[in-house]
Design an enzyme around this catalytic site. Structure first.
Site, mmCIF file in Angstrom:
data_model
loop_
_atom_site.group_PDB
_atom_site.id
_atom_site.type_symbol
_atom_site.label_atom_id
_atom_site.label_comp_id
_atom_site.label_asym_id
_atom_site.label_seq_id
_atom_site.Cartn_x
_atom_site.Cartn_y
_atom_site.Cartn_z
ATOM 1 N N TYR A 78 -12.289 -14.752 2.821
ATOM 2 C CA TYR A 78 -11.347 -13.648 3.043
ATOM 3 C C TYR A 78 -10.831 -13.660 4.494
ATOM 4 C CZ TYR A 78 -9.263 -9.164 3.878
ATOM 5 O OH TYR A 78 -8.363 -8.192 4.233
ATOM 6 N N LYS A 113 0.815 -1.217 0.000
ATOM 7 C CA LYS A 113 0.000 0.000 0.000
ATOM 8 C C LYS A 113 0.851 1.271 0.000
ATOM 9 C CE LYS A 113 -3.482 -2.730 -0.109
ATOM 10 N NZ LYS A 113 -2.923 -4.010 0.319
ATOM 11 N N TYR A 151 -3.072 -12.620 2.625
ATOM 12 C CA TYR A 151 -2.723 -12.323 1.219
ATOM 13 C C TYR A 151 -1.521 -13.133 0.725
ATOM 14 C CZ TYR A 151 -5.699 -8.171 1.788
ATOM 15 O OH TYR A 151 -6.747 -7.333 2.014
HETATM 16 C C1 LIG Z 1 -3.711 -5.287 0.090
HETATM 17 C C2 LIG Z 1 -2.754 -6.427 0.007
HETATM 18 C C3 LIG Z 1 -2.671 -7.231 -1.141
HETATM 19 C C4 LIG Z 1 -3.578 -7.077 -2.323
HETATM 20 O O1 LIG Z 1 -3.325 -5.922 -3.063
HETATM 21 P P1 LIG Z 1 -4.546 -5.234 -3.835
HETATM 22 O O2 LIG Z 1 -3.930 -4.068 -4.486
HETATM 23 O O3 LIG Z 1 -5.545 -4.884 -2.776
HETATM 24 O O4 LIG Z 1 -5.099 -6.230 -4.784
HETATM 25 C C5 LIG Z 1 -1.736 -8.239 -1.175
HETATM 26 N N1 LIG Z 1 -0.933 -8.470 -0.127
HETATM 27 C C6 LIG Z 1 -0.991 -7.740 1.011
HETATM 28 C C7 LIG Z 1 -0.092 -8.099 2.120
HETATM 29 C C8 LIG Z 1 -1.902 -6.691 1.113
HETATM 30 O O5 LIG Z 1 -1.965 -5.982 2.248
#
Ligand SMILES: *Cc1c(COP(=O)(O)O)cnc(C)c1O
Length: 331
Positions: A263, A49, A289
């Site tokens: 999720y 991010k 993720y």
């Molecule tokens: C937010 C996030 C993602 C996914 O990225 P997006 O841009 O939301 O698709 C992947 N890995 C981590 C650790 C994240 O925080």
């Protein structure tokens, strides 16, 4: 491609390294596995991010905002990096946290990213699961505006055409580093959620005419929904950069077979992937993720999905801060 005309504020440690993972490569016994360390972007431990926030926060400052609003699931890495960016820039930050997973442990509710949000001085409110969080964010913003605040609203995951510029930039960085190292990549793989990362990468890889295919491993939506979401954002992102629409529907590929129970709910393959990366390479993935992205990468390597590839690049998007929020999943 010139991203220099878009306002940007430096928040992270870029370029992030690209490293070879020799022990993991040997263990799986297929293509070489390399990793792009976007878990090391630096801001309050880092993560994907931060790249988006360099463009988003510049926009907030240019608009004269004094209050940053955003939303995410309770253990959102996006919320943590946003609250850190706001702290660094001297802006107030208020966040909405969705009880999306149903996990009720103290660690999930108070540890990990939640702890860091409060250390960054952000204020927060909770919402039950299943409501339209981006709409709720706009409602909350209107309340602050009526009290005289100048709000800047960042959608979930920072995924809009401004945030996605961060991953157009990352695609540029990867193509540059790959050519400097003399190591061409045959496939790039990463975890995909709110779509900004994949939309930015696919746009950048296409605009650079790199020829490198990209695969997003889904963490929430179905394959069709995820690909549509990424494609729609990629179209808007490439329109911001150039008049020509280069990204085609078939350039957007997601595999959503590794979501598990839902999720934010890791399954055995997620936890196995986390342990494998930690034990063989000392690299920390996360249960929401990157652990699912890595589980997909490993299974697809074993299934010979990448049989024509010599070298795969896994983009590590971060998230290890959430591990302490998921203590009970590992015990
Ligand atoms: C937010 C996030 C993602 C996914 O990225 P997006 O841009 O939301 O698709 C992947 N890995 C981590 C650790 C994240 O925080």
């Amino acid at each position: 491609m010139n991203l220099g005309r878009f306002p940007r504020i430096k928040l992270g440690h870029m370029n992030t390294p690209i490293e070879f993972l020799p022990r993991l490569t040997e263990k799986i016994g297929k293509a070489e596995i390399w990793i792009k360390r976007d878990d090391c972007t630096g801001l309050s431990t880092g993560g994907n991010k931060t790249r988006k926030l360099e463009f988003l926060m510049a926009e907030a400052i240019n608009q004269g905002s004094d209050l940053i609003l955003t939303q995410g699931a309770t253990q959102s890495n996006h919320v943590r990096q946003t609250s850190a960016a706001a702290a660094k820039l001297g802006l107030d930050c208020h966040v909405l946290l969705e009880d999306r997973t149903g996990i009720e442990t103290i660690n999930y509710k108070l540890n990990g990213n939640v702890l860091l949000n409060s250390l960054h001085g952000a204020t927060s409110e909770h919402r039950p699961s299943g409501i339209d969080m981006d709409q709720e964010l706009i409602n909350v913003s209107e309340k602050f505006i009526s009290k005289g605040r100048k709000t800047y609203v960042i959608p979930g995951g920072g995924s809009n055409p401004t945030g996605a510029l961060g991953y157009v930039n990352c695609a540029q960085e990867i193509v540059y580093q790959s050519s400097e190292m003399g190591k061409p990549f045959d496939f790039i793989v990463h975890a995909t959620g709110s779509a900004g990362t994949q939309a930015g990468l696919v746009t950048g890889l296409k605009l650079l005419n790199s020829g490198i295919p990209l695969l997003g491993i889904g963490v929430r939506a179905s394959k069709i929904d995820q690909e549509e979401k990424v494609f729609n954002l990629a179209k808007l992102t490439s329109e911001r950069i150039s008049k020509i629409q280069l990204v085609k529907r078939e350039d957007v590929i997601a595999n959503c077979d590794f979501v598990g129970p839902g999720y934010g709910l890791p399954d055995t393959s997620t936890l196995d992937a986390i342990r494998l990366f930690a034990e063989l390479e000392g690299i920390l993935l996360d249960p929401v993720y990157s652990g699912k992205g890595a589980a997909g990468l490993i299974q697809l390597l074993k299934d010979d999905f990448f049989s024509s590839c010599k070298r795969i690049l896994f983009v590590h998007t971060g998230g290890a801060v959430a591990l302490s929020g998921y203590l009970e999943s590992f015990t």
